[in-house]
Design a protein around this motif. Structure first.
Motif, PDB file in Angstrom:
ATOM      1  N   ARG A 208      42.797  24.752  38.326  1.00  0.00           N
ATOM      2  CA  ARG A 208      42.728  25.017  36.879  1.00  0.00           C
ATOM      3  C   ARG A 208      44.043  25.592  36.357  1.00  0.00           C
ATOM      4  NH1 ARG A 208      36.711  27.403  35.338  1.00  0.00           N
ATOM      5  NH2 ARG A 208      35.527  25.651  36.208  1.00  0.00           N
ATOM      6  N   ALA A 209      44.586  26.531  37.091  1.00  0.00           N
ATOM      7  CA  ALA A 209      45.861  27.114  36.653  1.00  0.00           C
ATOM      8  C   ALA A 209      46.950  26.048  36.637  1.00  0.00           C
ATOM      9  CB  ALA A 209      46.245  28.274  37.567  1.00  0.00           C
ATOM     10  N   ALA A 212      46.459  23.809  33.600  1.00  0.00           N
ATOM     11  CA  ALA A 212      46.735  24.587  32.385  1.00  0.00           C
ATOM     12  C   ALA A 212      48.225  24.833  32.179  1.00  0.00           C
ATOM     13  CB  ALA A 212      45.993  25.923  32.446  1.00  0.00           C
ATOM     14  N   THR A 213      48.984  24.857  33.260  1.00  0.00           N
ATOM     15  CA  THR A 213      50.418  25.130  33.116  1.00  0.00           C
ATOM     16  C   THR A 213      51.241  23.843  33.110  1.00  0.00           C
ATOM     17  OG1 THR A 213      50.524  25.509  35.506  1.00  0.00           O
ATOM     18  CG2 THR A 213      50.320  27.451  34.109  1.00  0.00           C
TER      19      THR A 213
ATOM     20  N   ARG B 199      61.438  37.431  31.908  1.00  0.00           N
ATOM     21  CA  ARG B 199      61.482  35.997  31.651  1.00  0.00           C
ATOM     22  C   ARG B 199      60.498  35.637  30.541  1.00  0.00           C
ATOM     23  NH1 ARG B 199      61.476  32.346  36.853  1.00  0.00           N
ATOM     24  NH2 ARG B 199      62.075  30.900  35.210  1.00  0.00           N
ATOM     25  N   MET B 202      58.386  32.472  29.806  1.00  0.00           N
ATOM     26  CA  MET B 202      57.253  32.091  30.645  1.00  0.00           C
ATOM     27  C   MET B 202      55.930  32.695  30.157  1.00  0.00           C
ATOM     28  SD  MET B 202      57.989  30.018  33.135  1.00  0.00           S
ATOM     29  CE  MET B 202      59.542  29.273  33.708  1.00  0.00           C
ATOM     30  N   THR B 205      53.151  30.115  29.771  1.00  0.00           N
ATOM     31  CA  THR B 205      52.713  29.593  31.079  1.00  0.00           C
ATOM     32  C   THR B 205      51.756  30.552  31.768  1.00  0.00           C
ATOM     33  OG1 THR B 205      54.726  28.305  31.401  1.00  0.00           O
ATOM     34  CG2 THR B 205      53.544  28.961  33.397  1.00  0.00           C
ATOM     35  N   ARG B 208      48.363  30.930  29.811  1.00  0.00           N
ATOM     36  CA  ARG B 208      47.483  29.769  29.970  1.00  0.00           C
ATOM     37  C   ARG B 208      46.795  29.777  31.338  1.00  0.00           C
ATOM     38  NH1 ARG B 208      50.361  24.411  27.269  1.00  0.00           N
ATOM     39  NH2 ARG B 208      50.623  25.292  25.172  1.00  0.00           N
ATOM     40  N   ALA B 209      47.569  30.078  32.364  1.00  0.00           N
ATOM     41  CA  ALA B 209      46.977  30.131  33.707  1.00  0.00           C
ATOM     42  C   ALA B 209      45.916  31.230  33.773  1.00  0.00           C
ATOM     43  CB  ALA B 209      48.062  30.351  34.761  1.00  0.00           C
ATOM     44  N   ALA B 212      42.794  30.064  31.956  1.00  0.00           N
ATOM     45  CA  ALA B 212      42.175  28.962  32.720  1.00  0.00           C
ATOM     46  C   ALA B 212      41.464  29.448  33.975  1.00  0.00           C
ATOM     47  CB  ALA B 212      43.243  27.931  33.094  1.00  0.00           C
TER      48      ALA B 212
END
Lengths: 259, 259, 259, 259
Positions: A208-209, A212-213, B199, B202, B205, B208-209, B212
């Motif tokens: 899933r991660a 999603a990324t 960073r 990111m 990213t 979202r992870a 998720a």
């Protein structure tokens, strides 16, 4: 298709019957979900921890089974190579040549794979940063090919654990399409008994991660009976769980593509 | 709400005006997206790398601003505490007491926080495994409270990098609701100049992870002008980018809850 | 003396009798070997993994025992402090105030320790680089004191292991005298049962490497009966093995100083 | 000799003249110090980060130079091999076949090396625990040979640093004689420019710790002019500093053997 693509199959080709049955089962699911499917199987296991581990049924025999799967179901196939001389041999049977993570710094091997004209699937070394993979990709390009993928299979975290750095997915997408190997990312290496362990209950979390990324593809080793598989049983997904997993991931992919 | 909840605000309370303006701006977004919002601000920075770093505008002054934000917008607030004596003091002003990652092994501090009856937000030490957080949660429970969250802020990876282990989210959800701190997870500590780097590109990213993989909440430090913020500028999200980020995450959350 | 100095004693002060007996035994050895000896004992254990772990016999009671040891044998003593208010209290009884690794980034605590005028022994955080310790040392100096040591107690390596980076010894010697804590460097944290493990069979290996790379001092927790000690039994050295260890290290030290 | 043995020479064989000059210079020092000396040189560099890096002067040409060095000075030689077919070829010229760290899990390569009857020097993978090296040693034994060494060249620590775990030296000595590679242990891989960096100022520190913890041998890449060497310049020792280094280490070795 706007969906992610899938590299899936058993860790090692144990025989024709099991290969065909797994391919048929996976294809039944991926067709329904509009997932481009590449059948995966190793024709040889060259890097087992112990010399008494299973290493394969014979190179040519296993490669012929890969071709049989391809012809039977009209799908591409992928296998991993370990020496320069494997490149040409395997390229006669499969569509994608995979460079194992331990070997991705071996320039001769990467060049030999690239020169076959097949897609080269470069596994990120568990000792490499995402950024360092640009040099591996460049070696393929310098060999006259632009067909390359990068597969993340986790990064060493202490001696006995792997971790996935999801910052690596957008980073490596700047170099090539990125596949997430959910099977090997969950390995727990260097166990005292000399057999790599795993955490298969985390497959769904990691997958899933990945979607999603922004991962472009997934790599999943799967088997009708992981516990009795001849290698990597610790992390292979039971085939009975594959449909639910891919259905969920397809739903996540759809929303990600819409953002 | 079925949506994730949000802890957001500036790293440190620099003044009343900035606090109110940030809260108002965030609330405008979270109301639209049905995201429960808890305003975040530190009343004191106790663990700066260098003695000449900004540490705050005065404890009581900053705490009064937190209360003002709470009353003005009718939202809960969270702040971090560093000594046993801070617990009671801060509890008079805020709704959630946060235990910093460096201090989460200090039993007296965790117990003092739990005894206020406020929610205790335990940050996972960057030196701790997800599994080890069950002992911190147990200390809260043994103090007679069951109001606790766990916040992951990344794990040390080499000297100068942090990594988020997303296996930790389902693992820690067995102990308490889990928040992902996207700001500090992206820190790059131990930089030679004594100022922590980051960073921020990111943030999306990592967030979202997190959604998720089932995070219940997100922690985001945000500021109208991160570059000129008095602390942690390297990783704070520019407020102008918050709405797009939360809108995307809400879409992902919706599909995750439907699976 | 040209020899290294030694901080040694039990993890926690369990009682007057055990403290005096351990000090006497160690002093008998260090006198023979011309090793400056500082008696070590914690008056409180504030950061145990579990709330039901032993935390001490009472602060003042333990501190009085430390003073008794000092007066009885005419040797300096060291103890660790955890809150600002501990600094002044402990300084009334001991000669060296030690800042625990988890707390070395807490500016207020470091400053409070420095302001007592006692030697401040800064433990390197297991999440810090050797280079980052210069900022901790600078906080002591900025508080008007130049009496500071740095103690390396290992660095996090994966979730459940510590590693000693011996490059850190010459690096940190540029900031202050460096002590190697052989006891805690061998911890194996985050074990599933909530009790830190260890590898005491490696004490001699780590200590030899420390002396060979120029460590100015050693920190060793030792006990007549480590298995039955009330804390840190996993890594304390059995006192019966101390003389051989220190004799060997003294021989290595002698050759190192001659190079 | 009771002294440690030494594998030393240039990273790559750049030509006959440089090989002979380096061997002569090193031998002058090791003879004086009673250090058994094995001349080291790679006949091919197969794993460079970038395709445009120097890879060698031609396999047979380089191997003939290794033989010339051996005959000229009556010393054994060592070189590293990368493919199964290299084993037999290299064995015709050298006394020790070295398996590179990236390749130590390639069973076919280890077996091929063992079957030549030459000593097999197994480099510990930077992704392997000391304990896991017993399986590599076992592969040599299962191939009918008992002539094997293990060389530690550091362990991955974050993406861009290596660390030496000195607990590994006594651990691996239970399987085979242990060599410490002070050159590669100090690498800093995955640098953004695609060229591995290093910390050569730490050579003495790492070497002293190695001898103090019982290493049987040392591996040092050395060159008259490291800055202008065609590979690995970042970590090679300037030859002018070798005598002092080995003299100091011999003194430490002497005291260690006496304990």
């Amino acid at each position: 298709s706007d969906n992610f693509f899938l590299l899936a199959g058993p860790c090692a080709i144990e025989g024709e019957d099991m290969a065909l049955r797994i391919a048929e089962k996976v294809l039944g699911i991926t067709d329904k979900l509009n997932i481009p499917y590449i059948f995966k199987g190793s024709f040889k296991k060259a890097n087992r921890s112990r010399i008494d581990s299973f290493t394969g049924i014979g190179d040519e025999k296993a490669l012929r089974i890969l071709r049989k799967v391809s012809e039977t179901f009209d799908i591409p196939t992928v296998t991993d190579i370990h020496e320069v001389s494997d490149a040409k041999m395997a390229a006669a049977y499969v569509d994608v040549l995979q460079i194992p993570a331990f070997l991705v710094r071996q320039t001769d091997l990467v060049v030999a794979a690239a020169q076959t004209g097949k897609v080269v699937n470069l596994k990120k070394g568990q000792f490499m940063s995402p950024e360092a993979m640009q040099h591996a990709v460049q070696k393929v390009k310098d060999s006259g090919s632009d067909k390359t993928w990068i597969t993340d299979r986790g990064t060493m975290f202490g001696y006995q654990d792997m971790i996935v750095d999801f910052r690596g997915i957008p980073t490596m997408k700047e170099y090539a399409p990125v596949v997430l190997d959910v099977t090997h990312s969950l390995q727990q290496p260097n166990q005292s008994e000399g057999v790599t362990g795993g955490r298969p209950e985390m497959i769904s979390t990691i997958a899933r991660a990945g979607i999603a990324t922004g991962a472009d593809g997934l790599f999943i080793e799967t088997h009708f009976d992981p516990t009795n598989a001849k290698s990597d049983g610790a992390n292979m997904l039971d085939l009975s769980r594959l449909e639910k997993l891919l259905t969920d991931l397809t739903a996540i992919r759809k929303v990600i593509k819409s953002l």
